[in-house]
Design a protein around this motif. Structure first.
Motif, PDB file in Angstrom:
ATOM      1  N   MET A   1       0.841  -1.205   0.000  1.00  0.00           N
ATOM      2  CA  MET A   1       0.000   0.000   0.000  1.00  0.00           C
ATOM      3  C   MET A   1       0.870   1.246   0.000  1.00  0.00           C
ATOM      4  SD  MET A   1      -3.346  -0.162   0.251  1.00  0.00           S
ATOM      5  CE  MET A   1      -3.898  -1.611  -0.590  1.00  0.00           C
ATOM      6  N   LYS A   2       0.573   2.136  -0.902  1.00  0.00           N
ATOM      7  CA  LYS A   2       1.385   3.337  -1.027  1.00  0.00           C
ATOM      8  C   LYS A   2       0.588   4.550  -0.542  1.00  0.00           C
ATOM      9  CE  LYS A   2       4.821   4.950  -4.008  1.00  0.00           C
ATOM     10  NZ  LYS A   2       5.027   5.574  -5.271  1.00  0.00           N
ATOM     11  N   SER A  21       5.527   2.928   8.061  1.00  0.00           N
ATOM     12  CA  SER A  21       6.529   2.127   7.346  1.00  0.00           C
ATOM     13  C   SER A  21       6.764   0.816   8.079  1.00  0.00           C
ATOM     14  CB  SER A  21       7.855   2.873   7.226  1.00  0.00           C
ATOM     15  OG  SER A  21       7.661   4.103   6.585  1.00  0.00           O
ATOM     16  N   ALA A  22       6.809   0.904   9.415  1.00  0.00           N
ATOM     17  CA  ALA A  22       7.014  -0.311  10.212  1.00  0.00           C
ATOM     18  C   ALA A  22       5.870  -1.301  10.019  1.00  0.00           C
ATOM     19  CB  ALA A  22       7.174   0.044  11.685  1.00  0.00           C
ATOM     20  N   SER A  23       4.689  -0.777   9.666  1.00  0.00           N
ATOM     21  CA  SER A  23       3.534  -1.660   9.447  1.00  0.00           C
ATOM     22  C   SER A  23       3.439  -2.135   8.002  1.00  0.00           C
ATOM     23  CB  SER A  23       2.238  -0.941   9.801  1.00  0.00           C
ATOM     24  OG  SER A  23       2.270  -0.558  11.143  1.00  0.00           O
ATOM     25  N   GLY A  24       4.443  -1.791   7.191  1.00  0.00           N
ATOM     26  CA  GLY A  24       4.467  -2.321   5.830  1.00  0.00           C
ATOM     27  C   GLY A  24       3.925  -1.379   4.766  1.00  0.00           C
ATOM     28  N   TYR A  25       3.515  -0.166   5.158  1.00  0.00           N
ATOM     29  CA  TYR A  25       3.077   0.794   4.150  1.00  0.00           C
ATOM     30  C   TYR A  25       4.307   1.501   3.569  1.00  0.00           C
ATOM     31  CZ  TYR A  25      -1.566   0.462   6.333  1.00  0.00           C
ATOM     32  OH  TYR A  25      -2.752   0.019   6.828  1.00  0.00           O
ATOM     33  N   THR A  26       4.179   1.971   2.347  1.00  0.00           N
ATOM     34  CA  THR A  26       5.213   2.799   1.762  1.00  0.00           C
ATOM     35  C   THR A  26       4.700   4.229   1.821  1.00  0.00           C
ATOM     36  OG1 THR A  26       5.747   1.016   0.259  1.00  0.00           O
ATOM     37  CG2 THR A  26       6.603   3.175  -0.301  1.00  0.00           C
ATOM     38  N   VAL A  27       5.451   5.109   2.492  1.00  0.00           N
ATOM     39  CA  VAL A  27       4.953   6.463   2.705  1.00  0.00           C
ATOM     40  C   VAL A  27       5.787   7.478   1.926  1.00  0.00           C
ATOM     41  CG1 VAL A  27       4.381   8.210   4.442  1.00  0.00           C
ATOM     42  CG2 VAL A  27       4.247   5.783   5.034  1.00  0.00           C
ATOM     43  N   GLN A  41       0.066  13.350  -9.951  1.00  0.00           N
ATOM     44  CA  GLN A  41       0.078  13.212 -11.409  1.00  0.00           C
ATOM     45  C   GLN A  41       1.176  12.265 -11.864  1.00  0.00           C
ATOM     46  OE1 GLN A  41       0.192  17.197 -12.910  1.00  0.00           O
ATOM     47  NE2 GLN A  41      -1.948  17.512 -12.362  1.00  0.00           N
ATOM     48  N   ALA A  42       2.275  12.276 -11.103  1.00  0.00           N
ATOM     49  CA  ALA A  42       3.446  11.510 -11.534  1.00  0.00           C
ATOM     50  C   ALA A  42       3.430  10.059 -11.058  1.00  0.00           C
ATOM     51  CB  ALA A  42       4.714  12.201 -11.040  1.00  0.00           C
ATOM     52  N   GLN A  43       2.743   9.793  -9.950  1.00  0.00           N
ATOM     53  CA  GLN A  43       2.815   8.453  -9.352  1.00  0.00           C
ATOM     54  C   GLN A  43       1.443   7.939  -8.979  1.00  0.00           C
ATOM     55  OE1 GLN A  43       5.534   7.984  -6.082  1.00  0.00           O
ATOM     56  NE2 GLN A  43       6.878   9.587  -6.839  1.00  0.00           N
ATOM     57  N   ASP A  44       1.386   6.632  -8.737  1.00  0.00           N
ATOM     58  CA  ASP A  44       0.145   6.031  -8.263  1.00  0.00           C
ATOM     59  C   ASP A  44       0.220   5.829  -6.756  1.00  0.00           C
ATOM     60  OD1 ASP A  44      -1.174   5.809 -10.640  1.00  0.00           O
ATOM     61  OD2 ASP A  44      -0.271   3.883 -11.112  1.00  0.00           O
ATOM     62  N   PHE A  45      -0.833   6.204  -6.065  1.00  0.00           N
ATOM     63  CA  PHE A  45      -0.911   5.949  -4.622  1.00  0.00           C
ATOM     64  C   PHE A  45      -2.182   5.153  -4.346  1.00  0.00           C
ATOM     65  CE2 PHE A  45       1.721   9.716  -5.020  1.00  0.00           C
ATOM     66  CZ  PHE A  45       2.756   9.435  -4.140  1.00  0.00           C
ATOM     67  N   ASP A  46      -2.234   4.562  -3.155  1.00  0.00           N
ATOM     68  CA  ASP A  46      -3.419   3.795  -2.778  1.00  0.00           C
ATOM     69  C   ASP A  46      -4.286   4.559  -1.789  1.00  0.00           C
ATOM     70  OD1 ASP A  46      -2.630   1.352  -4.191  1.00  0.00           O
ATOM     71  OD2 ASP A  46      -1.011   1.315  -2.730  1.00  0.00           O
ATOM     72  N   LEU A  47      -3.688   5.570  -1.141  1.00  0.00           N
ATOM     73  CA  LEU A  47      -4.397   6.254  -0.071  1.00  0.00           C
ATOM     74  C   LEU A  47      -3.733   7.602   0.202  1.00  0.00           C
ATOM     75  CD1 LEU A  47      -5.419   4.186   2.958  1.00  0.00           C
ATOM     76  CD2 LEU A  47      -4.522   6.417   3.426  1.00  0.00           C
ATOM     77  N   ILE A  48      -4.533   8.581   0.614  1.00  0.00           N
ATOM     78  CA  ILE A  48      -3.970   9.899   0.926  1.00  0.00           C
ATOM     79  C   ILE A  48      -4.290  10.267   2.372  1.00  0.00           C
ATOM     80  CG2 ILE A  48      -4.097  12.381   0.404  1.00  0.00           C
ATOM     81  CD1 ILE A  48      -4.875  11.632  -2.460  1.00  0.00           C
ATOM     82  N   ILE A  49      -3.290  10.772   3.081  1.00  0.00           N
ATOM     83  CA  ILE A  49      -3.524  11.372   4.399  1.00  0.00           C
ATOM     84  C   ILE A  49      -3.301  12.864   4.208  1.00  0.00           C
ATOM     85  CG2 ILE A  49      -2.819  11.477   6.815  1.00  0.00           C
ATOM     86  CD1 ILE A  49      -1.769   8.641   6.576  1.00  0.00           C
ATOM     87  N   LEU A  50      -4.302  13.652   4.503  1.00  0.00           N
ATOM     88  CA  LEU A  50      -4.270  15.073   4.166  1.00  0.00           C
ATOM     89  C   LEU A  50      -4.501  15.957   5.396  1.00  0.00           C
ATOM     90  CD1 LEU A  50      -4.452  17.424   2.032  1.00  0.00           C
ATOM     91  CD2 LEU A  50      -6.881  16.863   1.825  1.00  0.00           C
TER      92      LEU A  50
END
Ligand code: CA
Length: 224
Positions: A1-2, A21-27, A41-50
């Motif tokens: 998950m990114k 990151s310790a839980s396996g997410y890529t942040v 626009q440049a990359q694909d993510f799975d979730l946003i924290i805003l």
């Protein structure tokens, strides 16, 4: 998950990046709304924290813009504004969940997991295709009930395909997932990993289809 983390409080951003990151997410973190748009626009993510209070723009404004562009990602809002109106507005503008600062990292993580389940895995912690099963909590993949032994990169490729089973996953998306797992990739690396994973999962009633010019798609195939 990114995860794309848009937060200008450096201490909080560091803490979140470390925990997730310790839980396996890529942040991927940024402190700027404008730069976040560029990253999206440049990359694909799975979730946003805003975060709503950003130095260069109002987070709600960014949220509105992203939803107007039909960005389908789940968005978790973080904010110090605890007044009810902002909270309601955030949800109305298309946020999926909301946390008011200060919060417990453990709670945020549990809520993120719930969001991921809602958006990518139905209401379950597992995704099952053919005789393969992915546990989204610990990234483990089983075949016929037994752990499937794969290299870290093969496993990352298969996970990204499983999470989006029956949908086309672009080569770029797979490349991003792989480059976040270590060093740079050779030109044909994706084909090589796809080839290996394809052979590995062949006995389990699933297949990876190549969708020319678009990417790859994992689907179940009838038992022979
Ligand atoms: Ca802020």
């Amino acid at each position: 998950m990114k995860i794309l983390l848009i937060e200008d409080d450096e201490v909080l951003a560091d803490g979140l990046t470390h925990t997730l990151s310790a839980s396996g997410y890529t942040v991927t973190g940024t402190t700027s709304g404008a730069y976040a748009e560029h990253l999206l626009q440049a990359q694909d993510f799975d979730l946003i924290i805003l975060d709503l209070g950003l130095p260069d723009m109002d987070g709600l404004q960014l949220l509105r813009k992203l939803r107007a562009q039909k960005l389908p990602l789940p968005i978790m809002i973080l904010t110090a504004r605890d007044d009810m109106n902002t909270r309601i507005e955030g949800i109305r503008e298309g946020a999926d969940d909301y946390m008011t600062k200060p919060f417990e990292l453990g709670e945020l993580e549990a809520r993120l997991q719930a969001l991921v389940r809602r958006c990518y895995g139905g209401f379950s912690n597992t995704i099952e295709i053919g005789r393969l099963l992915l546990d989204t909590r610990n990234h483990q993949i089983k075949a016929n009930g037994q752990f499937l032994s794969l290299s870290a990169r093969e496993s990352a490729v298969l996970e990204v395909l499983l999470i989006q089973a029956n949908k086309v996953v672009s080569k770029d998306r797979i490349a991003q997932r792989l480059s976040s797992a270590g060093d740079a990739l050779a030109d044909n690396a994706i084909e090589v990993y796809i080839h290996r994973v394809r052979k590995r999962i062949e006995p389990y009633d699933v297949e990876i289809r190549t969708v020319r010019g678009l990417g790859y798609l994992l689907e179940s195939k009838p038992h022979e």
